[in-house]
Design a protein around this motif. Structure first.
Motif, PDB file in Angstrom:
ATOM      1  N   ALA A   1      -2.534   6.807   4.164  1.00 17.18           N
ATOM      2  CA  ALA A   1      -2.797   5.551   3.455  1.00 17.18           C
ATOM      3  C   ALA A   1      -3.885   4.775   4.190  1.00 17.18           C
ATOM      4  O   ALA A   1      -3.959   4.828   5.422  1.00 17.18           O
TER       5      ALA A   1
ATOM      6  N   GLU B   1      -2.227   6.067  -0.386  1.00 13.65           N
ATOM      7  CA  GLU B   1      -3.042   5.271  -1.300  1.00 13.65           C
ATOM      8  C   GLU B   1      -4.164   4.558  -0.532  1.00 13.65           C
ATOM      9  O   GLU B   1      -3.993   4.201   0.623  1.00 13.65           O
TER      10      GLU B   1
ATOM     11  N   THR C   1      -5.076  -1.656 -10.102  1.00 14.42           N
ATOM     12  CA  THR C   1      -5.923  -0.474  -9.956  1.00 14.42           C
ATOM     13  C   THR C   1      -7.306  -0.845 -10.470  1.00 14.42           C
ATOM     14  O   THR C   1      -7.470  -1.841 -11.176  1.00 14.42           O
TER      15      THR C   1
ATOM     16  N   LYS D   1      -7.691  10.384   2.436  1.00 14.29           N
ATOM     17  CA  LYS D   1      -6.954  10.358   1.168  1.00 14.29           C
ATOM     18  C   LYS D   1      -6.451  11.763   0.820  1.00 14.29           C
ATOM     19  O   LYS D   1      -5.298  11.932   0.423  1.00 14.29           O
TER      20      LYS D   1
ATOM     21  N   VAL E   1       0.882  -1.166   0.000  1.00 14.90           N
ATOM     22  CA  VAL E   1       0.000   0.000   0.000  1.00 14.90           C
ATOM     23  C   VAL E   1       0.918   1.213   0.000  1.00 14.90           C
ATOM     24  O   VAL E   1       1.714   1.386   0.925  1.00 14.90           O
TER      25      VAL E   1
ATOM     26  N   CYS F   1     -11.589   3.248  -3.343  1.00 18.33           N
ATOM     27  CA  CYS F   1     -10.239   2.679  -3.433  1.00 18.33           C
ATOM     28  C   CYS F   1      -9.521   3.011  -4.738  1.00 18.33           C
ATOM     29  O   CYS F   1     -10.128   3.057  -5.806  1.00 18.33           O
ATOM     30  N   ASP F   2      -8.187   3.213  -4.611  1.00 20.20           N
ATOM     31  CA  ASP F   2      -7.345   3.394  -5.795  1.00 20.20           C
ATOM     32  C   ASP F   2      -6.993   2.041  -6.386  1.00 20.20           C
ATOM     33  O   ASP F   2      -6.893   1.882  -7.582  1.00 20.20           O
ATOM     34  N   ARG F   3      -6.749   1.105  -5.484  1.00 17.83           N
ATOM     35  CA  ARG F   3      -6.333  -0.230  -5.928  1.00 17.83           C
ATOM     36  C   ARG F   3      -7.069  -1.272  -5.108  1.00 17.83           C
ATOM     37  O   ARG F   3      -7.539  -0.994  -3.999  1.00 17.83           O
TER      38      ARG F   3
ATOM     39  N   VAL G   1      -6.263   1.213  -0.524  1.00 17.45           N
ATOM     40  CA  VAL G   1      -6.283  -0.121  -1.114  1.00 17.45           C
ATOM     41  C   VAL G   1      -7.395  -0.938  -0.471  1.00 17.45           C
ATOM     42  O   VAL G   1      -7.524  -0.973   0.754  1.00 17.45           O
TER      43      VAL G   1
END
Lengths: 286, 333
Positions: free
Chosen positions: B207, B55, B238, B202, B51, B222-224, B57
């Protein structure tokens, strides 16, 4: 976060838990009842001896025995209180998940356990010392009897409580909250009975039976420390009244003070059992 | 150290400090080859992911996939059989690695004999980070517990305890927040609050590792995403990578063999009556659809409707899990 600060924070939290969970309230009620009852008993005793029904030696002997009996009551209350507090506070918090958020903080598990142990030790020892001191003062006011070594006696009572709660902490890292309390108190009572049986054996000159008490005092030092505390509470003249071995046979009198070796063993026992508890707790998957 | 050596040593130290400062920041979470076995049950088998700083996740997967075990291994609550963990650039075995980590456990319980204010004060003290009382009260206000700050937790509902858990996770200035099913006991309003809080984190560069069954929540914030299945990473990437495959629904008539071949040349086709579902290539730059419609019309196909459709994360997740199950049953045969 330094380890010392963690230990003191958790110890303070444990003390706060004891007060907030009404353990302190329950102990106070029981203690006040016991002190009031014994105060009445001692005043009756004084009245009897004043009326020359008892000789002054007999009165002192009776005061010693009854004082030891009441002190045993306190040590039993402290044992029950700390053993049943140690279960919920360590094992209960692990089961409920309270410990998850706390141990995810930058602290070591051993420091957390040391904090719990220190809090419980302060609570249990504080209780027996305070209640014991009040009892001694009540006895002094009613019968004019003052134990020969009150400081040693109260310190040994505190040590006895600490030994039992260390065992309860070890058990609570391995078994459920209720079971750890029951087992700890059960072992405490068993050792006491074994001590009495051993005393009777020695009184009767039966070595095999006498050894039961010696072995149990090594395995769990609560009864050994209790014997030491009784010796420091009782009047030295009891030996003149009874023979040494007859004193052994009586459950609320003790013939000899504790040796330094035995005290060292009790300290080592606490350190070893705490070490085992810490190892068990550190290895646990939460 | 002699006086003559001192400036050189200071220069060397400064150069080393500059070198370290110039390095990219270490990930908030880095784990490699995590394994955990409970008795005969292999709960986690070779999990690796990271992570990045700032970010968000999402950790997804069916029940028993090992998500909570992985989270507990990251935080040192469950021992790692094999593998390595780094939190905020420090080895996970060092408690100091968790100084700037906030955690809301799946099993959220706090001392019932304390008040929310006292719980936060305890956690601030244990974290060793200076947070003023006003800031602690702000954390409670953020989760909607400002008016219950002094009440004992014993009488709190599960939803309120989970809100408190969120405040505990946020109170000590975290750089990484681990939320394990943070909305399991919350009403729709509470869920929206959590979503807003995560988006605020965020913005602040914090994170977040979010384990949730609510795929819609994960998709929104979520980004990923890391998808776990049977203790292993089944897929990760992603959202654009995982959901890159777009679909097209076409309602057509008078479809000749040439027209079907033209459709198949664009991507995989599923036909239900006169509705054709076409998977569009991931590298399409917007020309595939108009080209296709032009060619179909030229081949004499009557085009009734052309509707773009996007695969949802839920469909993708189910697809990945079913593929895994099919592969396992194929291996078993």
């Amino acid at each position: 976060m330094t380890t010392t600060r963690t230990v003191l924070t958790i110890a303070a939290l444990t003390l706060r838990e004891a007060t907030r969970r009404r353990v302190l309230m329950a102990l106070t009620v029981l203690t006040v009842a016991l002190i009031a009852l014994s105060g009445w008993g001692f005043s009756r005793l004084a009245a009897e001896s004043g009326g020359s029904a008892l000789t002054s030696g007999e009165a002192r002997l009776t005061a010693s025995i009854v004082l030891n009996l009441v002190m045993f009551g306190f040590s039993l209350i402290a044992a029950l209180g700390t053993a049943f507090l140690a279960g919920p506070t360590v094992s209960g918090e692990t089961e409920s998940g309270i410990v998850l958020a706390v141990l995810a903080r930058p602290i070591r598990r051993s420091a957390y356990l040391m904090g719990k142990w220190l809090g419980l030790a302060a609570f249990g020892s504080g209780f027996v010392v305070l209640a014991g001191l009040v009892q001694c003062l009540v006895v002094r006011a009613t019968t004019d009897y003052w134990p020969p070594q009150p400081v040693t006696a109260l310190a040994l009572l505190a040590a006895q409580t600490t030994v039992l709660l260390t065992l309860a902490v070890l058990l609570s890292t391995a078994i459920s909250p209720m079971a750890s309390g029951v087992v700890a108190v059960g072992l405490f009572c068993t050792t006491w009975v074994a001590g009495v049986v051993g005393g009777v054996g020695e009184g009767l000159g039966n070595e095999a039976v006498g050894r039961v008490g010696t072995v149990s005092r090594v395995l769990l030092p609560t009864d050994g420390l209790w014997q030491g505390a009784m010796h420091a509470f009782q009047d030295p003249s009891v030996f003149a009244t009874f023979g040494g071995e007859d004193v052994e046979a009586f459950p609320f009198l003790s013939s000899s003070p504790l040796t330094a070796t035995y005290l060292a063993w009790a300290a080592l026992w606490v350190a070893m059992v705490w070490g085992l508890a810490a190892t068990s707790f550190v290895r646990k998957d939460l | 150290m002699s006086v003559a050596e001192r400036p050189a040593a200071v220069d060397a130290r400064r150069a080393a400090a500059d070198l370290v400062a110039g390095l990219p920041p270490t990930p908030a979470v880095w784990c490699s080859g995590l394994r955990k076995r409970y008795g005969r049950q292999q709960a986690v088998a070779d999990v690796s992911f990271e992570v990045g700083r700032g970010e968000i996740v999402g950790l997804l997967g069916p029940n028993g996939a090992g998500k909570t075990s992985v989270i507990k291994m990251l935080l040192g609550l469950v021992h790692v059989d094999e593998g390595e963990v780094m939190l905020l650039g420090r080895p996970g075995a060092d408690p100091a690695a968790r100084a700037r980590v906030g955690y809301l456990p799946e099993l959220f319980r706090y001392q019932p004999w304390l008040s929310p204010t006292e719980v936060l004060a305890l956690h601030v003290r244990l974290s060793g980070i200076g947070v003023t009382v006003a800031e602690q009260q702000d954390s409670l206000a953020l989760v909607g517990l400002a008016d219950r700050a002094g009440d004992r937790l014993g009488g709190f509902s599960k939803g309120m305890q989970q809100r408190l858990g969120l405040a505990v996770a946020l109170v000590a200035g975290p750089e990484l927040v681990v939320l394990d099913e943070p909305t399991s006991a919350l009403d729709p309003l509470g869920r929206a609050d959590v979503r807003d809080i995560v988006l605020t984190l965020k913005e602040r560069g914090v994170a977040v590792l979010l384990n949730s069954h609510l795929i819609g929540e994960v998709e929104r914030v979520c980004d990923r995403v890391v998808i776990l299945d049977r203790g292993q990473v089944a897929a990760s990437g992603t959202l654009a990578e995982l959901l890159g495959q777009r679909e097209l629904h076409l309602r057509l008539s008078d479809v000749s063999a040439e027209a079907e071949a033209r459709l198949a040349a664009t991507g995989q086709v599923d036909r239900t009556g006169d509705v054709f579902t076409l998977a569009l290539p991931a590298d399409d730059h917007g020309t595939a659809v108009p080209d296709l419609v032009r060619d179909l019309a030229a081949l004499g196909v009557r085009v009734h409707a052309v509707e773009p459709a996007r695969i949802t994360l839920e469909e993708r997740l189910l697809g990945i899990l079913r593929e895994g199950a099919a592969a396992r049953s194929g291996d078993a045969r």
